[in-house]
Scaffold this motif. Structure first.
Motif, PDB file in Angstrom:
ATOM      1  N   PHE A   8      21.569  60.213  63.236  1.00 50.97           N
ATOM      2  CA  PHE A   8      21.806  60.716  64.912  1.00 50.97           C
ATOM      3  C   PHE A   8      23.126  59.918  65.350  1.00 50.97           C
ATOM      4  CE2 PHE A   8      18.740  56.960  65.135  1.00 50.97           C
ATOM      5  CZ  PHE A   8      19.418  56.113  65.819  1.00 50.97           C
ATOM      6  N   TRP A   9      23.652  60.339  66.216  1.00 45.67           N
ATOM      7  CA  TRP A   9      25.082  59.925  66.837  1.00 45.67           C
ATOM      8  C   TRP A   9      24.833  59.842  68.337  1.00 45.67           C
ATOM      9  CZ3 TRP A   9      24.100  63.841  63.245  1.00 45.67           C
ATOM     10  CH2 TRP A   9      24.595  63.264  62.023  1.00 45.67           C
ATOM     11  N   ARG A  10      25.733  58.849  69.002  1.00 50.47           N
ATOM     12  CA  ARG A  10      25.725  58.643  70.271  1.00 50.47           C
ATOM     13  C   ARG A  10      27.126  58.831  70.853  1.00 50.47           C
ATOM     14  NH1 ARG A  10      24.239  52.844  73.180  1.00 50.47           N
ATOM     15  NH2 ARG A  10      24.727  53.321  75.321  1.00 50.47           N
ATOM     16  N   GLU A  11      27.129  59.458  71.976  1.00 53.85           N
ATOM     17  CA  GLU A  11      28.129  59.757  72.597  1.00 53.85           C
ATOM     18  C   GLU A  11      28.093  59.827  74.164  1.00 53.85           C
ATOM     19  OE1 GLU A  11      31.079  63.875  73.260  1.00 53.85           O
ATOM     20  OE2 GLU A  11      29.518  63.989  72.103  1.00 53.85           O
ATOM     21  N   THR A  12      29.125  59.250  74.681  1.00 52.41           N
ATOM     22  CA  THR A  12      28.976  59.064  76.337  1.00 52.41           C
ATOM     23  C   THR A  12      29.572  60.037  77.012  1.00 52.41           C
ATOM     24  OG1 THR A  12      29.269  56.547  75.955  1.00 52.41           O
ATOM     25  CG2 THR A  12      29.856  57.833  78.163  1.00 52.41           C
ATOM     26  N   VAL A  13      29.041  60.756  78.028  1.00 55.75           N
ATOM     27  CA  VAL A  13      29.240  61.911  78.629  1.00 55.75           C
ATOM     28  C   VAL A  13      29.375  61.699  80.125  1.00 55.75           C
ATOM     29  CG1 VAL A  13      28.356  63.543  76.935  1.00 55.75           C
ATOM     30  CG2 VAL A  13      27.117  62.685  78.789  1.00 55.75           C
ATOM     31  N   PRO A  14      30.039  62.538  80.833  1.00 58.07           N
ATOM     32  CA  PRO A  14      30.180  62.164  82.491  1.00 58.07           C
ATOM     33  C   PRO A  14      29.137  62.100  83.053  1.00 58.07           C
ATOM     34  CG  PRO A  14      31.981  63.842  81.593  1.00 58.07           C
ATOM     35  CD  PRO A  14      30.963  63.369  80.531  1.00 58.07           C
ATOM     36  N   GLY A  15      28.721  61.516  84.186  1.00 57.39           N
ATOM     37  CA  GLY A  15      27.624  61.277  84.991  1.00 57.39           C
ATOM     38  C   GLY A  15      26.887  60.331  84.756  1.00 57.39           C
ATOM     39  N   ALA A  16      27.366  59.270  83.910  1.00 56.59           N
ATOM     40  CA  ALA A  16      26.523  57.857  83.566  1.00 56.59           C
ATOM     41  C   ALA A  16      25.174  58.495  82.479  1.00 56.59           C
ATOM     42  CB  ALA A  16      25.855  57.259  84.745  1.00 56.59           C
ATOM     43  N   GLN A  17      25.607  59.588  81.700  1.00 57.41           N
ATOM     44  CA  GLN A  17      24.564  59.837  80.896  1.00 57.41           C
ATOM     45  C   GLN A  17      25.202  59.644  79.311  1.00 57.41           C
ATOM     46  OE1 GLN A  17      23.620  64.101  81.760  1.00 57.41           O
ATOM     47  NE2 GLN A  17      21.660  63.270  82.013  1.00 57.41           N
ATOM     48  N   GLU A  18      24.182  59.629  78.465  1.00 58.27           N
ATOM     49  CA  GLU A  18      24.633  59.576  77.061  1.00 58.27           C
ATOM     50  C   GLU A  18      24.002  60.797  76.573  1.00 58.27           C
ATOM     51  OE1 GLU A  18      25.880  56.874  75.451  1.00 58.27           O
ATOM     52  OE2 GLU A  18      26.532  56.104  77.373  1.00 58.27           O
ATOM     53  N   LYS A  19      24.712  61.144  75.422  1.00 57.91           N
ATOM     54  CA  LYS A  19      24.480  62.362  74.511  1.00 57.91           C
ATOM     55  C   LYS A  19      23.985  61.770  73.241  1.00 57.91           C
ATOM     56  CE  LYS A  19      26.210  66.357  72.345  1.00 57.91           C
ATOM     57  NZ  LYS A  19      27.604  67.364  72.309  1.00 57.91           N
ATOM     58  N   TYR A  20      22.913  62.095  72.802  1.00 58.18           N
ATOM     59  CA  TYR A  20      22.459  61.923  71.584  1.00 58.18           C
ATOM     60  C   TYR A  20      22.432  63.245  70.657  1.00 58.18           C
ATOM     61  CZ  TYR A  20      21.577  56.919  71.923  1.00 58.18           C
ATOM     62  OH  TYR A  20      21.854  55.639  71.786  1.00 58.18           O
ATOM     63  N   THR A  21      23.000  63.176  69.548  1.00 53.70           N
ATOM     64  CA  THR A  21      22.777  64.548  68.308  1.00 53.70           C
ATOM     65  C   THR A  21      22.216  63.888  67.362  1.00 53.70           C
ATOM     66  OG1 THR A  21      25.008  65.315  69.416  1.00 53.70           O
ATOM     67  CG2 THR A  21      24.294  66.343  67.444  1.00 53.70           C
ATOM     68  N   CYS A  22      21.131  64.631  66.750  1.00 53.23           N
ATOM     69  CA  CYS A  22      20.533  64.427  65.640  1.00 53.23           C
ATOM     70  C   CYS A  22      20.141  65.456  64.812  1.00 53.23           C
ATOM     71  CB  CYS A  22      19.385  63.393  66.006  1.00 53.23           C
ATOM     72  SG  CYS A  22      18.112  64.117  66.915  1.00 53.23           S
ATOM     73  N   ILE A  23      19.984  65.069  63.411  1.00 56.21           N
ATOM     74  CA  ILE A  23      19.537  66.053  62.349  1.00 56.21           C
ATOM     75  C   ILE A  23      17.964  65.914  62.154  1.00 56.21           C
ATOM     76  CG2 ILE A  23      19.877  67.121  60.066  1.00 56.21           C
ATOM     77  CD1 ILE A  23      22.801  66.367  60.358  1.00 56.21           C
ATOM     78  N   VAL A  24      17.282  66.778  62.306  1.00 53.22           N
ATOM     79  CA  VAL A  24      15.657  66.544  62.297  1.00 53.22           C
ATOM     80  C   VAL A  24      15.123  67.479  61.268  1.00 53.22           C
ATOM     81  CG1 VAL A  24      13.728  66.368  63.347  1.00 53.22           C
ATOM     82  CG2 VAL A  24      15.616  65.959  64.696  1.00 53.22           C
TER      83      VAL A  24
END
Length: 350
Positions: free
Chosen positions: A29-45
């Motif tokens: 999984f990978w972490r990425e900061t996005v606008p709006g005080a949010q975090e985006k996680y992308t993962c392969i499941v």
């Protein structure tokens, strides 16, 4: 190994909780900061773990207004996501260890949410659904009247009753009453339309009541029960693995649409006894498809909300099947509803 790409958005103060959950379901999984005080996680499941990941996410973050999870299918992954006893991810402590049969049948199954999404659009009896049911019944009826099996199969590819039938079995398995009522209502509307289309054909087109393609839809034999059970099991197995809807539709529709259309044709042609026999075949097929469908969903590890509820619904379907088999035995051995009675009616009407 089939895999899914899951993208998760949530407030940054819940990142630690999310990473704990992801550690139980995925190794990439990978972490990425996005606008709006949010975090985006992308993962392969791995596909077999998608179900339990979504369940954990919903339980942990379902009440958050800014939480969302998106699931998409992956065509290829490098390096390959392998499934071996060494790389297998552990289950939660409160879940029983799956048996070898459960591992075998569930490893390629779509998650419950994906199944819901595939069924959802077909559970609304809109204009497209009403037209496809009517056209499918007309094509099937004309094909049976002329004895053209290929035309009947062509009508099945339209697959109008696929969604409601699968929805009924899925709702019974997971104990979703809302989904069950919606599927039953849509299926009932489709059945009525198919019969009415057959009635119109029977009243406007000359038919030979002894054409094999029509007559066979009024005969119920033990082989028909085996066929309907096989159609239901194969349909659910293919549907839950994302197979072509046309392929699944043929499996299901072959047991439902022709008997309904034949019932309407015979009724419209003034042979209600044969029409009643065709409706009896449809009832047997519908019950068999649901019994086999629920059993196949359970074998694949689809998690019921309440085992007591699911067992009760399954018991009702099985009891109905036993009653119908008893009626079938009476028809075979005692002659109830046989074609001798139908021929007597035809002779008397002339």
């Amino acid at each position: 190994m089939p895999a899914r790409l899951v993208q998760i958005y949530l407030p940054e103060d819940r990142v630690r909780d999310l990473e704990t959950i992801l550690g139980r379901h995925t190794r990439r999984f990978w972490r990425e900061t996005v606008p709006g005080a949010q975090e985006k996680y992308t993962c392969i499941v791995q596909q077999r773990y998608t179900e339990r990941l979504l369940a954990d996410l919903d339980e942990a973050f379902g009440d958050l207004p800014n939480f969302s999870a998106l699931v998409s299918e992956l065509q290829a992954v490098l390096p390959v996501v392998e499934e071996t006893p060494v790389t297998e991810l552990p289950l939660s402590a409160d879940l029983p260890t799956p048996t070898r049969i459960e591992r075998f049948f569930s490893r390629d199954r779509l998650s419950t949410d994906e199944l819901y999404d595939d069924i959802e659009e077909s559970l609304h009896p809109g204009p497209a659904y009403l037209l496809t049911v009517t056209l499918s019944a007309i094509i099937a009826g004309l094909g049976m009247r002329s004895g053209q099996t290929a035309v009947v199969i062509g009508a099945m590819i339209i697959a109008p009753l696929l969604g409601p039938t699968m929805g009924l079995a899925l709702a019974a398995t997971v104990g979703n009453w809302k989904l069950g009522r919606q599927a039953a209502a849509t299926l009932a509307i489709g059945c009525v339309l198919a019969v009415l289309a057959g009635v119109v054909l029977g009243m406007t087109v000359a038919i030979d009541p002894l054409v094999p393609e029509l007559k066979n839809r009024t005969l119920v034999q033990p082989a028909d029960i085996a066929l309907a059970l096989a159609c239901g099991a194969a349909g659910v197995l293919a549907f839950s693995r994302g197979a072509s809807l046309a392929l699944v539709g043929v499996m299901i529709a072959v047991a439902l649409v022709p008997p309904l259309t034949a019932a309407g044709i015979y009724t419209g042609a003034g042979i209600p006894e044969a029409g009643a026999n065709a409706l009896f075949l449809f009832t047997v097929n519908l019950v068999c498809v649901n019994v086999a469908g629920i059993a196949m969903f359970l074998i694949q590890g689809l998690p019921p909300t309440s085992w007591r509820m699911t067992s009760g619904i399954m018991l009702v379907w099985v009891v109905l099947l036993i009653l119908l088999m008893s009626m079938m035995a009476g028809r075979i051995f005692l002659g109830f509803g046989s074609w001798d009675l139908v021929m007597d009616y035809l002779t008397a009407s002339r």
